[in-house]
Design a protein around this motif. Structure first.
Motif, PDB file in Angstrom:
ATOM      1  N   GLY A 179      71.284  81.441 144.865  1.00 17.37           N
ATOM      2  CA  GLY A 179      70.547  81.614 143.620  1.00 17.37           C
ATOM      3  C   GLY A 179      69.585  80.499 143.303  1.00 17.37           C
ATOM      4  N   ASN A 180      69.124  80.505 142.064  1.00 15.71           N
ATOM      5  CA  ASN A 180      68.095  79.565 141.608  1.00 15.71           C
ATOM      6  C   ASN A 180      68.523  78.905 140.303  1.00 15.71           C
ATOM      7  N   TYR A 181      68.158  77.646 140.162  1.00 17.50           N
ATOM      8  CA  TYR A 181      68.334  76.928 138.911  1.00 17.50           C
ATOM      9  C   TYR A 181      66.964  76.651 138.308  1.00 17.50           C
ATOM     10  N   PHE A 182      66.862  76.881 137.019  1.00 10.55           N
ATOM     11  CA  PHE A 182      65.690  76.461 136.264  1.00 10.55           C
ATOM     12  C   PHE A 182      66.183  75.486 135.204  1.00 10.55           C
ATOM     13  N   ASP A 183      65.752  74.250 135.335  1.00 14.18           N
ATOM     14  CA  ASP A 183      66.231  73.175 134.465  1.00 14.18           C
ATOM     15  C   ASP A 183      65.114  72.627 133.595  1.00 14.18           C
ATOM     16  N   GLU A 184      65.525  72.113 132.445  1.00 20.10           N
ATOM     17  CA  GLU A 184      64.651  71.253 131.651  1.00 20.10           C
ATOM     18  C   GLU A 184      65.380  69.937 131.466  1.00 20.10           C
ATOM     19  N   LEU A 185      64.621  68.850 131.494  1.00 19.90           N
ATOM     20  CA  LEU A 185      65.217  67.515 131.371  1.00 19.90           C
ATOM     21  C   LEU A 185      64.433  66.684 130.369  1.00 19.90           C
ATOM     22  N   ARG A 186      65.131  65.684 129.826  1.00 16.67           N
ATOM     23  CA  ARG A 186      64.482  64.734 128.922  1.00 16.67           C
ATOM     24  C   ARG A 186      64.757  63.315 129.406  1.00 16.67           C
ATOM     25  N   ARG A 187      63.772  62.442 129.206  1.00 14.98           N
ATOM     26  CA  ARG A 187      63.958  61.042 129.540  1.00 14.98           C
ATOM     27  C   ARG A 187      64.979  60.445 128.574  1.00 14.98           C
ATOM     28  N   ALA A 188      66.014  59.775 129.125  1.00 13.35           N
ATOM     29  CA  ALA A 188      67.075  59.214 128.274  1.00 13.35           C
ATOM     30  C   ALA A 188      67.822  58.130 129.032  1.00 13.35           C
ATOM     31  N   ASP A 189      68.163  57.062 128.322  1.00 10.86           N
ATOM     32  CA  ASP A 189      68.986  55.985 128.899  1.00 10.86           C
ATOM     33  C   ASP A 189      68.405  55.445 130.205  1.00 10.86           C
ATOM     34  N   GLY A 190      67.110  55.341 130.256  1.00  9.29           N
ATOM     35  CA  GLY A 190      66.481  54.791 131.447  1.00  9.29           C
ATOM     36  C   GLY A 190      66.364  55.761 132.599  1.00  9.29           C
ATOM     37  N   GLY A 191      66.863  56.981 132.409  1.00 11.64           N
ATOM     38  CA  GLY A 191      66.767  57.991 133.468  1.00 11.64           C
ATOM     39  C   GLY A 191      66.399  59.330 132.865  1.00 11.64           C
ATOM     40  N   TRP A 192      66.960  60.375 133.422  1.00 12.85           N
ATOM     41  CA  TRP A 192      66.679  61.731 132.940  1.00 12.85           C
ATOM     42  C   TRP A 192      67.986  62.477 132.758  1.00 12.85           C
TER      43      TRP A 192
ATOM     44  N   VAL B  75      59.143  69.889 140.574  1.00 13.02           N
ATOM     45  CA  VAL B  75      59.368  69.085 139.376  1.00 13.02           C
ATOM     46  C   VAL B  75      58.031  68.943 138.666  1.00 13.02           C
ATOM     47  N   GLY B  76      58.001  69.344 137.407  1.00 16.25           N
ATOM     48  CA  GLY B  76      56.803  69.150 136.586  1.00 16.25           C
ATOM     49  C   GLY B  76      57.138  68.194 135.460  1.00 16.25           C
ATOM     50  N   ILE B  77      56.390  67.133 135.360  1.00 11.95           N
ATOM     51  CA  ILE B  77      56.691  66.107 134.351  1.00 11.95           C
ATOM     52  C   ILE B  77      55.551  66.043 133.342  1.00 11.95           C
ATOM     53  N   ASP B  78      55.933  66.067 132.066  1.00  9.60           N
ATOM     54  CA  ASP B  78      54.966  65.982 130.975  1.00  9.60           C
ATOM     55  C   ASP B  78      55.499  64.958 129.978  1.00  9.60           C
ATOM     56  N   GLY B  79      55.113  63.701 130.167  1.00  8.52           N
ATOM     57  CA  GLY B  79      55.600  62.637 129.289  1.00  8.52           C
ATOM     58  C   GLY B  79      57.087  62.416 129.459  1.00  8.52           C
ATOM     59  N   ASP B  80      57.843  62.653 128.378  1.00  2.00           N
ATOM     60  CA  ASP B  80      59.290  62.422 128.417  1.00  2.00           C
ATOM     61  C   ASP B  80      60.079  63.695 128.682  1.00  2.00           C
ATOM     62  N   ARG B  81      59.382  64.733 129.098  1.00  2.00           N
ATOM     63  CA  ARG B  81      60.049  65.999 129.391  1.00  2.00           C
ATOM     64  C   ARG B  81      59.692  66.455 130.804  1.00  2.00           C
TER      65      ARG B  81
ATOM     66  N   ARG C 246      79.334  65.510 132.735  1.00  2.00           N
ATOM     67  CA  ARG C 246      78.987  65.485 131.305  1.00  2.00           C
ATOM     68  C   ARG C 246      77.906  64.447 131.017  1.00  2.00           C
ATOM     69  N   ALA C 247      77.970  63.324 131.724  1.00  2.00           N
ATOM     70  CA  ALA C 247      77.006  62.238 131.488  1.00  2.00           C
ATOM     71  C   ALA C 247      75.590  62.633 131.897  1.00  2.00           C
ATOM     72  N   LEU C 248      75.458  63.710 132.671  1.00  2.00           N
ATOM     73  CA  LEU C 248      74.138  64.152 133.114  1.00  2.00           C
ATOM     74  C   LEU C 248      73.438  65.014 132.066  1.00  2.00           C
ATOM     75  N   PHE C 249      74.200  65.477 131.065  1.00  2.00           N
ATOM     76  CA  PHE C 249      73.653  66.399 130.057  1.00  2.00           C
ATOM     77  C   PHE C 249      73.381  65.674 128.744  1.00  2.00           C
TER      78      PHE C 249
END
Lengths: 145, 154
Positions: free
Chosen positions: A116-129, A85-91, A39-42
């Protein structure tokens, strides 16, 4: 971000490794049955979709679904690799491959294989992602004894 | 063996690995335009099955055509790669990567071909990144399995 994002600066390396760390922990925490850590990862507003089903809205809903679907499992082994991994600023966006082996409590001599495959989106948060979108699609599955 | 000691070592290791992973993901998606971009113009490749090496396929365009032909009867493809070694010397690199692949038959969604293979590749620095100059694919195991996908999880 559907092109090769070359790592150029030291900050790129840090971000790249941090994103991979979050995605690897998603698998290892599920395998360990540690759903508090999952849960802490989301993010709170995360969305999740598995096997092309309905979108789950909210980090709590995603993890509740994971708890339910994992309940029959005796042993889980998510062998995954983060491919892009594609990084664009905080995303960030990421594409990962997975081959999972899962045994069930009521049939411990049978292993279920999921590819299978995972397609994820992430945001910079709490010093990590943190994961804001988790979309899993499966291309092959079988049960072997 | 190349030990990662500096930022530049880490950067090269990540970018060279990314090129190898991109090779696999473009093959999986039949993205032949994307596949072409990870190959040097003068790239060559060959593969080994049952201990016998086939002839070299010479040139990036010929490699793309070969991959297109070899995967024409495949539907879902999944090349799960793990890059084990990247040894960098200036603008050249060599790499060893392990592969477990699942490739579903296009005309039979209940049949999959699974392979255990190793790639020994060479790469060349290209701008900020790396392109593949040589591919050697050693296939150690091939297996055809069937499973009714209507009975599969998910």
């Amino acid at each position: 971000m559907n092109v090769i994002t070359n790592v150029i600066t030291a900050a790129d390396v840090v971000d790249r490794l941090a994103v991979e760390e979050t995605l690897h922990r998603y698998w290892s925490h599920i395998d360990a049955g540690n759903f508090t850590a999952v849960r802490a990862l989301f993010t709170d507003d995360a969305r999740g979709r598995y096997w092309g089903g309905q979108w789950l809205d909210g980090g709590d809903a995603v993890v509740e679904w994971l708890i339910n679907v994992s309940a029959p499992a005796l042993f889980m082994h998510h062998m995954g690799k983060v491919y892009r991994v594609g990084i664009d600023g905080d995303r960030a966006t990421a594409h990962s491959h997975i081959t999972a082996h899962i045994t069930l409590r009521d049939a411990p001599e049978t292993v279920v294989v999921s590819v299978g495959n995972y397609f994820d989106e992430l945001r910079r948060a709490d010093g990590g992602w943190k994961i804001s979108v988790k979309d899993f699609s499966q291309g092959w599955s079988e049960a072997r004894s | 063996m190349t030990i990662v000691r500096t930022f530049e070592d880490a950067r090269d290791r990540i970018n060279a690995s990314d090129t190898l992973y991109r090779y696999c993901s473009t093959v999986d998606q039949k993205d032949f335009v994307g596949l072409r971009t990870v190959l040097a113009e003068d790239a060559r490749m060959r593969f080994c099955l049952g201990g016998t090496w086939n002839e070299w396929v010479e040139g990036a365009d010929a490699i793309v055509a070969w991959v297109d032909k070899m995967t024409a009867d495949r539907g879902f493809q999944h090349h799960l790669l793990s890059v084990y070694h990247v040894d960098i010397e200036g603008d050249q690199a060599s790499a060893l990567a392990y592969l477990t692949s699942h490739q579903v038959a296009a005309d039979d969604p209940d049949q999959v071909m699974q392979m255990s293979s190793r790639y020994r590749n060479l790469l060349r620095r290209d701008g900020d990144g790396w392109v593949i100059t040589q591919i050697e694919l050693e296939v150690g195991w091939v297996e055809i399995r069937t499973f009714d996908q209507s009975q599969a999880i998910g």
